[in-house]
Scaffold this active site. Sequence first.
Site, PDB file in Angstrom:
ATOM      1  N   CYS A  75       0.866  -1.181   0.000  1.00 10.17           N
ATOM      2  CA  CYS A  75       0.000   0.000   0.000  1.00 10.17           C
ATOM      3  C   CYS A  75       0.899   1.225   0.000  1.00 10.17           C
ATOM      4  O   CYS A  75       1.613   1.480   0.979  1.00 10.17           O
ATOM      5  CB  CYS A  75      -0.905  -0.005   1.230  1.00 10.17           C
ATOM      6  N   HIS A 169      -2.080  -4.633 -10.698  1.00 11.61           N
ATOM      7  CA  HIS A 169      -2.754  -3.469 -11.295  1.00 11.61           C
ATOM      8  C   HIS A 169      -3.012  -3.703 -12.772  1.00 11.61           C
ATOM      9  O   HIS A 169      -2.208  -4.337 -13.459  1.00 11.61           O
ATOM     10  CB  HIS A 169      -1.896  -2.211 -11.124  1.00 11.61           C
ATOM     11  N   GLU A 218     -10.115   0.433  -6.549  1.00  7.71           N
ATOM     12  CA  GLU A 218      -9.187  -0.455  -5.856  1.00  7.71           C
ATOM     13  C   GLU A 218      -9.774  -1.840  -5.568  1.00  7.71           C
ATOM     14  O   GLU A 218     -10.962  -1.964  -5.224  1.00  7.71           O
ATOM     15  CB  GLU A 218      -8.725   0.163  -4.530  1.00  7.71           C
ATOM     16  N   CYS A 227      -4.554   6.274  -4.928  1.00  7.80           N
ATOM     17  CA  CYS A 227      -3.981   4.941  -4.748  1.00  7.80           C
ATOM     18  C   CYS A 227      -2.493   5.052  -5.066  1.00  7.80           C
ATOM     19  O   CYS A 227      -2.127   5.344  -6.209  1.00  7.80           O
ATOM     20  CB  CYS A 227      -4.665   3.942  -5.681  1.00  7.80           C
ATOM     21  N   GLY A 230      -1.259   2.388  -7.313  1.00  2.00           N
ATOM     22  CA  GLY A 230      -1.939   2.642  -8.586  1.00  2.00           C
ATOM     23  C   GLY A 230      -1.279   3.766  -9.357  1.00  2.00           C
ATOM     24  O   GLY A 230      -1.138   3.707 -10.586  1.00  2.00           O
TER      25      GLY A 230
END
Length: 297
Positions: A75, A169, A218, A227, A230
Site C-alpha cells: 500500500c 494493477h 481499488e 492509490c 496505482g
Amino acid sequence: MIWNFSKMHGAGNDFVVLDGVRQSIDMTPQRARALADRHFGIGADQILLVQAPHHPEADFRYRIFNSDGSEVEHCGNGARCFVQFVHEQGLSGRNPLRAEIATGLLTLDQAANGEVTVDMGQTRFEPADVSFDTQGLASRACAADTLWTLPLPNNTTVDLSLVAISNPHAVQQVADVDAAPVGEQGPLIESHPRFARRVNAGFMQIVDRRTIRLRVYERGAGETLACGTGACAAVVAGIRRGLLDSPVQVHTRGGPLTISWNATQLTMSGPAITVFNGQVDIDALTHSLNLKEPPKP
Ligand SMILES: N[C@H](CCC[C@H](N)C(=O)O)C(=O)O
C-alpha cells in the site's frame, strides 16, 4: 478489548493505523471490516497494522487489510502514513526507516516538511505477476509495453497494461478521467474471473509527458481518492508505452503524488496526515456490525 488507533490519510486515501508493537492486536478479516465500516466503525479504505519485524534488516513490519477484510501485499499511501505514525507515536526516531511488507523491504524517508519518499520496491509486467489468465486473449505491443484486450460482461472491451507493484494493477488510458466509467467498469475489471487474485483497476488520462490524472477502482475497497501503488503502476505503464518521462506528477482526486521510475528504481513522494487519535472497543464494534443486514446479492 480496547485498541488505540490513529486515523490518517495520504492524499485522501484513508487508514486506521494500529500499533501492534506496544499492544496485542489479533487482526481478523471481520475486525478489519468492522474498523473500516463508515457507519458502524471508524471508516477507512484500508487498515494498517504496525508490528515488530521478522526480517533482521527491518525496523518494523506492517500489514495491510482492505475495507472488505482482505489482506494484501502493498500500500503506497499507507507506507507514507506508516512512517508518520512510527515517528509521531515515538515507536522510533530512525529516518529513513526500513519497513518489511509481505513481499520484501521498503526504504522510507520523511522530510522535515512531513512529506515522505518511498522506494516502492520491484515492478513486474508479466501476466503471471498479476495472476492474469491470457488464454485466447488478443494482445499487441505498444512500445515496450503489451496491451491486453479484455472483453467485459457489459459488452465493452478495454486495453490493459499489467503491472505488479507487489499488488496487481490493470491500467487503461482514457481521454478524460472525469468522464471515465469508473463506477461501472471498475468492479467488472476488479473482479474479472481472469484475475485470480482480483486486481486494482486504473484509469489514466495523459495531460503531457510529465503529468497525468488518475482514478483507481481499488481491489477490495472500491474507488478511493488516491492509490499510491496505482499511481506507480500508471506511471510505469505510461513510460513503457513511450508516453511519459520520469518524474511524473500524478493528479488524483485526493491530491498530487510524484512518481519517479528509471526502470530499476521506483519512488513515490507525497503527504501523510494524521487526522485524529482515538480508542476503540473492537469487540463492541464487531458485535454491532454483526447486526447489519448482509448486502443484497
Ligand atoms: N487495494 C489495494 C491495497 C491498497 C493500495 C492503495 N491504497 C495504495 O495506496 O497503494 C490492493 O488490494 O492491492
